[in-house]
Design a protein around this motif. Structure first.
Motif, PDB file in Angstrom:
ATOM      1  N   THR A 146       0.885  -0.605   0.249  1.00 11.16           N
ATOM      2  CA  THR A 146       0.106   0.026  -0.081  1.00 11.16           C
ATOM      3  C   THR A 146       1.355   1.035   0.068  1.00 11.16           C
ATOM      4  O   THR A 146       1.882   1.174   0.295  1.00 11.16           O
ATOM      5  CB  THR A 146      -1.164  -0.161   1.290  1.00 11.16           C
ATOM      6  N   THR A 147       0.438   2.477  -0.874  1.00 13.98           N
ATOM      7  CA  THR A 147       0.881   3.742  -0.439  1.00 13.98           C
ATOM      8  C   THR A 147       0.103   4.667  -0.552  1.00 13.98           C
ATOM      9  O   THR A 147      -1.141   5.035  -1.002  1.00 13.98           O
ATOM     10  CB  THR A 147       2.134   3.497  -1.675  1.00 13.98           C
ATOM     11  N   THR A 148       0.554   5.869  -0.492  1.00 13.97           N
ATOM     12  CA  THR A 148       0.351   7.262  -0.712  1.00 13.97           C
ATOM     13  C   THR A 148       0.828   7.942  -1.299  1.00 13.97           C
ATOM     14  O   THR A 148       2.580   8.197  -1.398  1.00 13.97           O
ATOM     15  CB  THR A 148       0.218   7.686   0.701  1.00 13.97           C
ATOM     16  N   ILE A 149       0.249   8.791  -2.565  1.00 22.10           N
ATOM     17  CA  ILE A 149       0.879   9.399  -3.501  1.00 22.10           C
ATOM     18  C   ILE A 149      -0.016  10.503  -3.629  1.00 22.10           C
ATOM     19  O   ILE A 149      -0.976  10.806  -2.897  1.00 22.10           O
ATOM     20  CB  ILE A 149       0.682   9.097  -5.269  1.00 22.10           C
ATOM     21  N   GLU A 150       0.905  11.362  -2.931  1.00 22.89           N
ATOM     22  CA  GLU A 150       1.003  12.976  -2.870  1.00 22.89           C
ATOM     23  C   GLU A 150       1.008  14.126  -3.861  1.00 22.89           C
ATOM     24  O   GLU A 150       2.600  13.804  -4.770  1.00 22.89           O
ATOM     25  CB  GLU A 150       1.401  13.431  -1.951  1.00 22.89           C
ATOM     26  N   LEU A 151       0.409  14.476  -4.563  1.00 21.01           N
ATOM     27  CA  LEU A 151       1.016  15.101  -6.106  1.00 21.01           C
ATOM     28  C   LEU A 151       0.482  16.994  -5.498  1.00 21.01           C
ATOM     29  O   LEU A 151      -0.250  17.409  -4.816  1.00 21.01           O
ATOM     30  CB  LEU A 151      -0.098  15.324  -7.250  1.00 21.01           C
ATOM     31  N   ASN A 152       1.800  17.844  -6.535  1.00 21.09           N
ATOM     32  CA  ASN A 152       0.991  18.868  -6.075  1.00 21.09           C
ATOM     33  C   ASN A 152       1.614  19.637  -7.195  1.00 21.09           C
ATOM     34  O   ASN A 152       1.823  18.519  -8.112  1.00 21.09           O
ATOM     35  CB  ASN A 152       2.078  20.047  -5.627  1.00 21.09           C
ATOM     36  N   ARG A 153       0.933  21.465  -7.777  1.00 21.55           N
ATOM     37  CA  ARG A 153       1.173  21.718  -9.168  1.00 21.55           C
ATOM     38  C   ARG A 153       2.566  21.582  -9.380  1.00 21.55           C
ATOM     39  O   ARG A 153       2.887  21.462 -10.708  1.00 21.55           O
ATOM     40  CB  ARG A 153       0.223  23.180  -8.784  1.00 21.55           C
ATOM     41  N   ALA A 154       3.789  21.537  -8.756  1.00 21.07           N
ATOM     42  CA  ALA A 154       4.628  21.255  -8.998  1.00 21.07           C
ATOM     43  C   ALA A 154       5.498  20.642  -9.954  1.00 21.07           C
ATOM     44  O   ALA A 154       5.643  20.160 -10.959  1.00 21.07           O
ATOM     45  CB  ALA A 154       6.168  21.907  -8.543  1.00 21.07           C
ATOM     46  N   ASP A 155       4.635  19.036  -9.695  1.00 18.81           N
ATOM     47  CA  ASP A 155       4.101  17.576  -9.825  1.00 18.81           C
ATOM     48  C   ASP A 155       3.982  17.470 -11.749  1.00 18.81           C
ATOM     49  O   ASP A 155       4.500  17.452 -12.567  1.00 18.81           O
ATOM     50  CB  ASP A 155       4.440  16.282  -9.092  1.00 18.81           C
ATOM     51  N   LEU A 156       2.560  18.920 -11.582  1.00 19.23           N
ATOM     52  CA  LEU A 156       1.743  18.503 -12.569  1.00 19.23           C
ATOM     53  C   LEU A 156       3.018  19.938 -14.320  1.00 19.23           C
ATOM     54  O   LEU A 156       3.188  19.309 -14.967  1.00 19.23           O
ATOM     55  CB  LEU A 156       1.002  19.104 -12.903  1.00 19.23           C
ATOM     56  N   VAL A 157       3.858  20.357 -13.886  1.00 19.74           N
ATOM     57  CA  VAL A 157       4.274  20.942 -14.594  1.00 19.74           C
ATOM     58  C   VAL A 157       5.659  20.263 -14.925  1.00 19.74           C
ATOM     59  O   VAL A 157       6.018  19.942 -16.447  1.00 19.74           O
ATOM     60  CB  VAL A 157       5.131  22.428 -13.824  1.00 19.74           C
ATOM     61  N   ARG A 158       6.200  19.838 -13.782  1.00 17.49           N
ATOM     62  CA  ARG A 158       7.181  18.154 -14.385  1.00 17.49           C
ATOM     63  C   ARG A 158       6.970  17.780 -15.046  1.00 17.49           C
ATOM     64  O   ARG A 158       7.200  16.800 -16.549  1.00 17.49           O
ATOM     65  CB  ARG A 158       7.630  17.991 -13.508  1.00 17.49           C
ATOM     66  N   TYR A 159       6.060  17.517 -14.574  1.00 17.05           N
ATOM     67  CA  TYR A 159       5.216  16.036 -16.326  1.00 17.05           C
ATOM     68  C   TYR A 159       4.658  16.200 -17.544  1.00 17.05           C
ATOM     69  O   TYR A 159       4.766  15.609 -18.359  1.00 17.05           O
ATOM     70  CB  TYR A 159       3.695  15.124 -15.170  1.00 17.05           C
ATOM     71  N   ALA A 160       4.407  18.238 -17.627  1.00 18.38           N
ATOM     72  CA  ALA A 160       3.897  18.201 -18.365  1.00 18.38           C
ATOM     73  C   ALA A 160       5.377  18.417 -19.063  1.00 18.38           C
ATOM     74  O   ALA A 160       5.061  18.399 -20.448  1.00 18.38           O
ATOM     75  CB  ALA A 160       3.255  19.326 -18.353  1.00 18.38           C
ATOM     76  N   GLY A 161       6.399  18.900 -18.561  1.00 21.52           N
ATOM     77  CA  GLY A 161       7.722  18.789 -19.071  1.00 21.52           C
ATOM     78  C   GLY A 161       8.126  17.726 -20.117  1.00 21.52           C
ATOM     79  O   GLY A 161       8.583  17.602 -21.010  1.00 21.52           O
ATOM     80  N   ALA A 162       8.094  16.377 -18.797  1.00 31.87           N
ATOM     81  CA  ALA A 162       8.725  15.096 -19.410  1.00 31.87           C
ATOM     82  C   ALA A 162       7.981  15.135 -20.308  1.00 31.87           C
ATOM     83  O   ALA A 162       8.436  14.159 -21.617  1.00 31.87           O
ATOM     84  CB  ALA A 162       9.147  14.645 -18.444  1.00 31.87           C
ATOM     85  N   SER A 163       6.094  15.035 -20.373  1.00 26.40           N
ATOM     86  CA  SER A 163       5.537  14.253 -21.546  1.00 26.40           C
ATOM     87  C   SER A 163       5.101  14.653 -22.810  1.00 26.40           C
ATOM     88  O   SER A 163       4.778  14.649 -24.110  1.00 26.40           O
ATOM     89  CB  SER A 163       3.698  13.819 -20.802  1.00 26.40           C
ATOM     90  N   GLY A 164       5.940  16.127 -22.608  1.00 25.89           N
ATOM     91  CA  GLY A 164       4.556  17.180 -23.946  1.00 25.89           C
ATOM     92  C   GLY A 164       3.435  17.648 -23.689  1.00 25.89           C
ATOM     93  O   GLY A 164       2.737  17.979 -24.427  1.00 25.89           O
ATOM     94  N   ASP A 165       3.061  17.207 -23.195  1.00 26.48           N
ATOM     95  CA  ASP A 165       0.984  17.765 -22.329  1.00 26.48           C
ATOM     96  C   ASP A 165       0.712  18.742 -21.731  1.00 26.48           C
ATOM     97  O   ASP A 165       0.844  18.922 -20.663  1.00 26.48           O
ATOM     98  CB  ASP A 165       0.734  16.547 -22.033  1.00 26.48           C
ATOM     99  N   PHE A 166       0.890  19.338 -22.877  1.00 29.38           N
ATOM    100  CA  PHE A 166       0.956  21.014 -21.824  1.00 29.38           C
ATOM    101  C   PHE A 166      -0.297  21.412 -22.365  1.00 29.38           C
ATOM    102  O   PHE A 166      -1.064  22.818 -21.886  1.00 29.38           O
ATOM    103  CB  PHE A 166       1.877  22.696 -22.421  1.00 29.38           C
ATOM    104  N   ASN A 167      -1.456  21.183 -21.773  1.00 31.59           N
ATOM    105  CA  ASN A 167      -2.570  21.133 -22.294  1.00 31.59           C
ATOM    106  C   ASN A 167      -3.214  21.883 -21.284  1.00 31.59           C
ATOM    107  O   ASN A 167      -2.309  21.700 -20.064  1.00 31.59           O
ATOM    108  CB  ASN A 167      -4.076  20.122 -21.879  1.00 31.59           C
TER     109      ASN A 167
END
Length: 157
Positions: free
Chosen positions: A16-37
């Protein structure tokens, strides 16, 4: 760590685990994936298309959820297949002012969303040397808590 099929029983919770996300994580993922929607970073755009606010990328949610299986089996190359259906969006509140606004990517970032993940043995195929690990992925802060449905990971052990 070596896991043998003979050590597993259908229904065993393996992690089991808990995943924590913040807006900075979304920015990093957008940069890595190219999904800038802009629904993944702009509050006004997200609300303008009737979303509850900025939402996490579906593939970010899916990818972070399966990491529990990679960690458990000790080798991501053991994962043969991973499939899921998306059930609910994951709104990510803006928590940057609560964190350190000068360092939004720092380790002290306050999560804007939390996901709870539970990995359970769903099936064992001794002949093929595989186990199906079923993931329960929920957002405990949401009315529609279930984020992924039929999240199943086929692992060779």
């Amino acid at each position: 760590m070596s896991i043998a099929l003979t050590d597993l029983t259908k229904g065993d919770v393996v992690s089991t685990t808990t995943i924590e996300l913040n807006r900075a994580d979304l920015v990093r993922y957008a940069g890595a994936s190219g999904d800038f929607n802009p629904i993944h970073w702009s509050e006004s755009t997200a609300r303008g298309v009737d979303l509850p606010g900025v939402i996490a990328h579906g593939m970010l949610t899916m990818g972070t959820a399966v990491d529990i299986v990679s960690q458990w089996c000790g080798d991501p190359s053991r994962i043969l297949d991973y499939q899921t259906r998306f059930t609910a969006m994951v709104p990510v509140a803006d928590t940057t002012p609560e964190s350190n606004p000068a360092d939004p990517f720092g380790d002290d970032a306050v999560p804007g969303a939390r996901l709870e993940v539970k990995a359970t043995v769903g099936a064992i195929n001794e002949e093929q040397g595989t186990a199906r690990i079923d993931l329960a992925v929920i957002n405990p802060d949401a009315e529609n808590a279930r984020v992924l449905t039929k999240a199943q990971v086929l692992v060779r052990l």
